[in-house]
Design a protein around this motif. Structure first.
Motif, mmCIF file in Angstrom:
data_model
loop_
_atom_site.group_PDB
_atom_site.id
_atom_site.type_symbol
_atom_site.label_atom_id
_atom_site.label_comp_id
_atom_site.label_asym_id
_atom_site.label_seq_id
_atom_site.Cartn_x
_atom_site.Cartn_y
_atom_site.Cartn_z
ATOM 1 N N ALA A 20 50.016 48.049 55.584
ATOM 2 C CA ALA A 20 49.342 47.359 56.676
ATOM 3 C C ALA A 20 49.395 48.181 57.962
ATOM 4 O O ALA A 20 48.422 48.236 58.719
ATOM 5 N N ALA A 21 50.529 48.834 58.231
ATOM 6 C CA ALA A 21 50.660 49.664 59.428
ATOM 7 C C ALA A 21 49.696 50.844 59.368
ATOM 8 O O ALA A 21 49.084 51.211 60.386
ATOM 9 N N GLU A 22 49.540 51.433 58.199
ATOM 10 C CA GLU A 22 48.601 52.550 58.056
ATOM 11 C C GLU A 22 47.177 52.109 58.360
ATOM 12 O O GLU A 22 46.433 52.798 59.064
ATOM 13 N N ARG A 23 46.785 50.963 57.848
ATOM 14 C CA ARG A 23 45.434 50.461 58.119
ATOM 15 C C ARG A 23 45.257 50.181 59.613
ATOM 16 O O ARG A 23 44.217 50.519 60.206
ATOM 17 N N PHE A 24 46.269 49.560 60.232
ATOM 18 C CA PHE A 24 46.159 49.187 61.638
ATOM 19 C C PHE A 24 46.043 50.413 62.534
ATOM 20 O O PHE A 24 45.107 50.528 63.339
ATOM 21 N N TYR A 25 46.979 51.343 62.428
ATOM 22 C CA TYR A 25 46.979 52.488 63.332
ATOM 23 C C TYR A 25 45.854 53.471 62.998
ATOM 24 O O TYR A 25 45.357 54.173 63.893
ATOM 25 N N GLY A 26 45.436 53.499 61.751
ATOM 26 C CA GLY A 26 44.263 54.287 61.422
ATOM 27 C C GLY A 26 43.030 53.759 62.123
ATOM 28 O O GLY A 26 42.199 54.529 62.636
ATOM 29 N N ALA A 27 42.907 52.425 62.180
ATOM 30 C CA ALA A 27 41.754 51.809 62.848
ATOM 31 C C ALA A 27 41.816 51.969 64.363
ATOM 32 O O ALA A 27 40.805 52.247 65.016
ATOM 33 N N VAL A 28 43.010 51.797 64.955
ATOM 34 C CA VAL A 28 43.130 51.813 66.416
ATOM 35 C C VAL A 28 43.119 53.231 66.977
ATOM 36 O O VAL A 28 42.480 53.504 68.000
ATOM 37 N N ARG A 218 39.079 47.683 69.241
ATOM 38 C CA ARG A 218 39.623 48.063 67.932
ATOM 39 C C ARG A 218 40.962 47.375 67.683
ATOM 40 O O ARG A 218 41.253 46.950 66.560
ATOM 41 N N LEU A 219 41.767 47.281 68.729
ATOM 42 C CA LEU A 219 43.071 46.638 68.620
ATOM 43 C C LEU A 219 42.924 45.193 68.152
ATOM 44 O O LEU A 219 43.607 44.755 67.216
ATOM 45 N N GLY A 220 42.046 44.452 68.797
ATOM 46 C CA GLY A 220 41.857 43.063 68.423
ATOM 47 C C GLY A 220 41.276 42.906 67.033
ATOM 48 O O GLY A 220 41.704 42.038 66.262
ATOM 49 N N GLN A 221 40.301 43.732 66.690
ATOM 50 C CA GLN A 221 39.680 43.647 65.377
ATOM 51 C C GLN A 221 40.669 43.971 64.256
ATOM 52 O O GLN A 221 40.554 43.458 63.144
ATOM 53 N N ALA A 222 41.665 44.812 64.562
ATOM 54 C CA ALA A 222 42.647 45.207 63.548
ATOM 55 C C ALA A 222 43.819 44.233 63.452
ATOM 56 O O ALA A 222 44.703 44.407 62.609
ATOM 57 N N GLY A 223 43.846 43.202 64.325
ATOM 58 C CA GLY A 223 44.901 42.195 64.243
ATOM 59 C C GLY A 223 46.014 42.356 65.242
ATOM 60 O O GLY A 223 46.998 41.604 65.196
ATOM 61 N N GLY A 224 45.895 43.304 66.184
ATOM 62 C CA GLY A 224 46.900 43.460 67.226
ATOM 63 C C GLY A 224 46.558 42.626 68.444
ATOM 64 O O GLY A 224 45.554 41.910 68.466
ATOM 65 N N ARG A 225 47.376 42.723 69.478
ATOM 66 C CA ARG A 225 47.104 41.977 70.700
ATOM 67 C C ARG A 225 47.610 42.743 71.909
ATOM 68 O O ARG A 225 48.553 43.542 71.819
ATOM 69 N N THR A 226 46.954 42.493 73.032
ATOM 70 C CA THR A 226 47.343 43.107 74.296
ATOM 71 C C THR A 226 48.399 42.253 74.986
ATOM 72 O O THR A 226 48.225 41.044 75.138
#
Length: 258
Positions: A20-28, A218-226
């Motif tokens: 999951a981390a790979e997908r997230f940081y790859g996207a962001v 990109r952050l929001g679309q990948a499931g992260g938050r500000t």
């Protein structure tokens, strides 16, 4: 990696879900990943920005109690001597000096106020490209290292004695005290500050992006938050603090191009 003593030379995320981390940081951040071949017994993945390795993702081993967060590796000339000096200055040693074949020698410590960090002497004679400073930096590289500590002056004194870091300049932050810039040689590598109400103690890394607003999307679309920002900073850039879907905090820095 033979960078000057005190320069950050690597960054590492310990995570409960490396896929999951790979997908997230790859996207962001646009990172590409490959497994670390020198440690097949571990799930350790090297993140690259362009052709440069910039960070590692480490899957938390089953049953291990490890901090699920981003960590900084500081380069030193002699890991064993630096660990002895750190211990005498009040640091605790979680992993003593240890060799990783073809990678280097490292140790894992907590400073006297509990902030976690690594010390390392790399096996390669080439300098690390993980940390960059200056203008128009490529996306995905670390560009700032921020320490939040209960006693900023004591923290600066500890890292000055251990790594040769020095305080030079800063900005007042009202009741939070000063935001003190720290240098390793001629490079300003980050800052030390007191504990903010919504902050997280310890070291926090900021990565460069080409456009801060696109990065927020990109952050929001990948499931992260500000958590905070984007806030304007010197250099016609904006910075924000974010969390990945597992709660690991990191920062982003970049221009607003629209």
């Amino acid at each position: 990696m033979t960078n000057r003593q005190g320069l950050p030379i690597w960054y590492e995320l310990i995570t409960a879900d490396a896929d999951a981390a790979e997908r997230f940081y790859g996207a962001v951040l646009g990172w590409r990943f490959e497994a670390m071949s020198t440690a097949p017994e571990m799930d350790y993945r090297i993140a690259s920005a362009g052709s440069a390795g910039v960070a590692g993702l480490m899957q938390q081993p089953d049953g291990a109690e490890m901090p699920l967060r981003w960590l900084v590796y500081f380069g030193v000339d002699d890991v064993d001597r630096s660990v002895r000096d750190a211990r005498q200055a009040g640091a605790s040693v979680h992993v003593p000096p240890t060799d990783i074949p073809e990678v280097g020698r490292f140790a894992f410590l907590a400073d006297p106020q509990g902030a976690l960090f690594y010390l390392m002497r790399g096996a390669s004679e080439q300098d690390s490209q993980a940390f960059q400073c200056g203008e128009n930096l490529p996306q995905g590289h670390a560009v700032w290292n921020e320490l939040s500590a209960p006693d900023p002056d004591a923290a600066i004194a500890f890292y000055r004695a251990l790594l040769g870091l020095r305080r030079e300049g800063g900005m007042p932050m009202g009741e939070l005290g000063d935001y003190s810039f720290i240098h390793a040689g001629p490079e300003c590598i980050g800052a030390v500050m007191g504990e903010a109400p919504n902050g997280q103690p310890g070291w926090q890394v900021y990565f460069s992006v080409d456009d801060i607003d696109e990065a927020v999307n990109r952050l929001g679309q990948a499931g992260g938050r500000t958590i905070q920002g984007p806030d304007e900073i010197p250099g016609n850039c904006f910075a924000l603090v974010a969390e990945d879907p597992r709660g690991a905090r990191f920062g982003l820095v970049g221009p607003r191009t629209r």
